[in-house]
Design an enzyme around this catalytic site. Structure first.
Site, PDB file in Angstrom:
ATOM      1  N   SER A  84       0.791  -1.237   0.000  1.00 42.53           N
ATOM      2  CA  SER A  84       0.000   0.000   0.000  1.00 42.53           C
ATOM      3  C   SER A  84       0.819   1.281   0.000  1.00 42.53           C
ATOM      4  O   SER A  84       0.246   2.372  -0.106  1.00 42.53           O
ATOM      5  CB  SER A  84      -0.952   0.015   1.200  1.00 42.53           C
ATOM      6  OG  SER A  84      -2.074  -0.789   0.933  1.00 42.53           O
ATOM      7  N   LYS A  87       0.076   3.640  -2.760  1.00 41.55           N
ATOM      8  CA  LYS A  87      -1.020   4.607  -2.699  1.00 41.55           C
ATOM      9  C   LYS A  87      -0.512   6.048  -2.605  1.00 41.55           C
ATOM     10  O   LYS A  87      -1.257   6.989  -2.907  1.00 41.55           O
ATOM     11  CB  LYS A  87      -1.935   4.292  -1.510  1.00 41.55           C
ATOM     12  CG  LYS A  87      -2.775   3.016  -1.679  1.00 41.55           C
ATOM     13  CD  LYS A  87      -3.720   2.838  -0.511  1.00 41.55           C
ATOM     14  CE  LYS A  87      -4.717   1.696  -0.738  1.00 41.55           C
ATOM     15  NZ  LYS A  87      -4.162   0.385  -0.419  1.00 41.55           N
ATOM     16  N   SER A 139      -6.308   3.003   4.248  1.00 45.26           N
ATOM     17  CA  SER A 139      -5.667   2.257   3.169  1.00 45.26           C
ATOM     18  C   SER A 139      -6.720   1.525   2.350  1.00 45.26           C
ATOM     19  O   SER A 139      -6.573   0.367   1.985  1.00 45.26           O
ATOM     20  CB  SER A 139      -4.635   1.265   3.725  1.00 45.26           C
ATOM     21  OG  SER A 139      -3.723   0.882   2.721  1.00 45.26           O
TER      22      SER A 139
END
Length: 401
Positions: A84, A87, A139
């Site tokens: 993640s 991101k 997330s």
């Protein structure tokens, strides 16, 4: 037999020694574009100051956030699954061009995505600002999927992200989705994550998002009046809870990628950033240790390299189409991104002791055991040969008698 005994002793010595020798520090080659380019592999340590604390990660880097000077690094350009932390690139690429008050009606495909979610409900309406905070605090892979829709679809969103990475000089990054879920060929590096994190913090609005600890997220509904329920979401980045001067950024975890982390701090007028990839144990704790080391010694360190300040002069060096390392299969969870603000990816790593990777032997032990197994097989063959020779001699003596 004597040579075989010596080989056995050497193999046992490798196992008893407890691991391999320390990786030697290597010098970074000069870059034609100016400054010092970072190598793909190797450990870069500055002379004249204490070494950074031990870090259990395949790749890591700590740098001066303002000057771009790399203070220390290990395998800074080794491609690894980013989880993640990718991101951050989604945020940097897709959000600045959007009206934060514009709305998006969640689709079934947004809500059905794998892994960690903020909780989008199909046919409910959300502001872009809600999706942005759901992306970075929870997330939310569902929020990441919705932002791709706002950008015109996943292919266009990932192409834009790839362009952004290249413009920063993050040429080792290959983008396959907006969430960071494991995908064939999707990789980044400790260096590239530092470049992306640095660019996020250079945008005041995005910097505010990544250091936000709590946000009231809309529940199911199509209006934004007081009658619509909300629920609180919390940031999974542990540095934001009690670490003086923390600037935020992002944690990540999948079973294939293990833990990844991008963290930054500002203290006494100086700012530093630390990145870790494929880390074991507490990634946020190890990032904090690297940042503490940078705070203590950063102003006296002779840099071991420089972060790029833009795309390479030779576009042939980019890796936009380069295949990444094989992925062991997409994981369905960004562990630690489904609980409250105190439960981030590192806590989930510690709790999920049933993961196959947690049972894996260290490389030095696996190598030693392999050598030992080969030597034991050789001993068995040699013993069988000796027994055969003895048996043959006995048969010959009986015939001769």
């Amino acid at each position: 037999m004597r040579a075989l005994s010596l080989l056995l002793a050497a193999a046992c010595g490798l196992l008893i020694a407890g691991g391999p020798a320390a990786v030697p520090a290597v010098a970074a080659p000069d870059s034609a574009a100016g400054g010092q380019e970072l190598p793909v592999t190797g450990t870069l340590l500055p002379p004249g100051v204490p070494a950074p604390p031990a870090v259990d990660a395949t790749g890591w880097l700590v740098a001066d956030l303002d000057t771009g000077e790399v203070l220390a690094a290990h395998n800074p350009r080794t491609p690894l699954a980013p989880a993640s932390t990718l991101k951050l690139l989604t945020l940097l690429t897709l959000v600045p061009g959007l009206d934060r008050q514009a709305t998006w009606t969640a689709r079934h495909e947004d809500a059905a995505i794998e892994g960690s979610k903020v909780g989008l409900v199909p046919d409910s309406v959300y502001r872009v600002d809600d999706l942005v905070h759901g992306l970075m605090l929870s997330s939310g892979n569902d929020a990441a999927h919705a932002l791709a829709g706002l950008a015109g679809g996943m292919p266009r969103a990932t192409a834009l992200m790839q362009e952004t990475a290249h413009s920063l000089g993050a040429t080792d990054t290959v983008v396959r989705n907006t969430s960071g879920l494991d995908a064939d060929g999707q990789v980044s590096t400790a260096r590239d994550l530092a470049l992306i994190g640095r660019a996020v913090l250079a945008d005041p609005e995005l910097a505010e998002v990544v250091r936000t600890t709590r946000y009231q997220f809309p529940g199911e509904g199509t209006t934004f009046d007081a009658s619509r329920p909300t629920f609180e979401i919390g940031n999974k980045n542990r540095l934001l809870y009690g670490y003086e001067g923390a600037l935020g950024l992002k944690n990540g975890y999948t079973q294939a990628a293990r833990s990844s982390f991008v963290g930054a701090v500002e203290r006494d007028g100086h700012r530093y950033i630390a990145t870790l990839m494929r880390a074991e144990g507490s990634a946020s704790g190890q990032a904090r240790d690297l940042l503490d080391w940078a705070i203590a010694h950063g102003q006296r360190v002779e840099p071991v390299g420089m972060l790029p300040t833009g795309p390479p002069t030779d576009d042939a060096t980019t890796t936009d189409d380069a295949p990444g390392p094989p992925v062991a299969g997409a994981d369905t969870a960004d562990a630690g991104d489904t609980a409250g603000p105190a439960a981030d990816s590192e806590l989930a790593t510690a709790l999920r002791s049933d993961l196959p990777e947690d049972q894996a032997l260290p490389a030095w032990a696996a190598t030693g055991l392999t050598v030992l197994a080969v030597l034991l097989a050789a001993v068995a063959l040699l013993r069988a040969r000796v027994l055969l020779i003895r048996r043959t001699r006995r048969v010959n003596r009986r015939r001769a008698g």
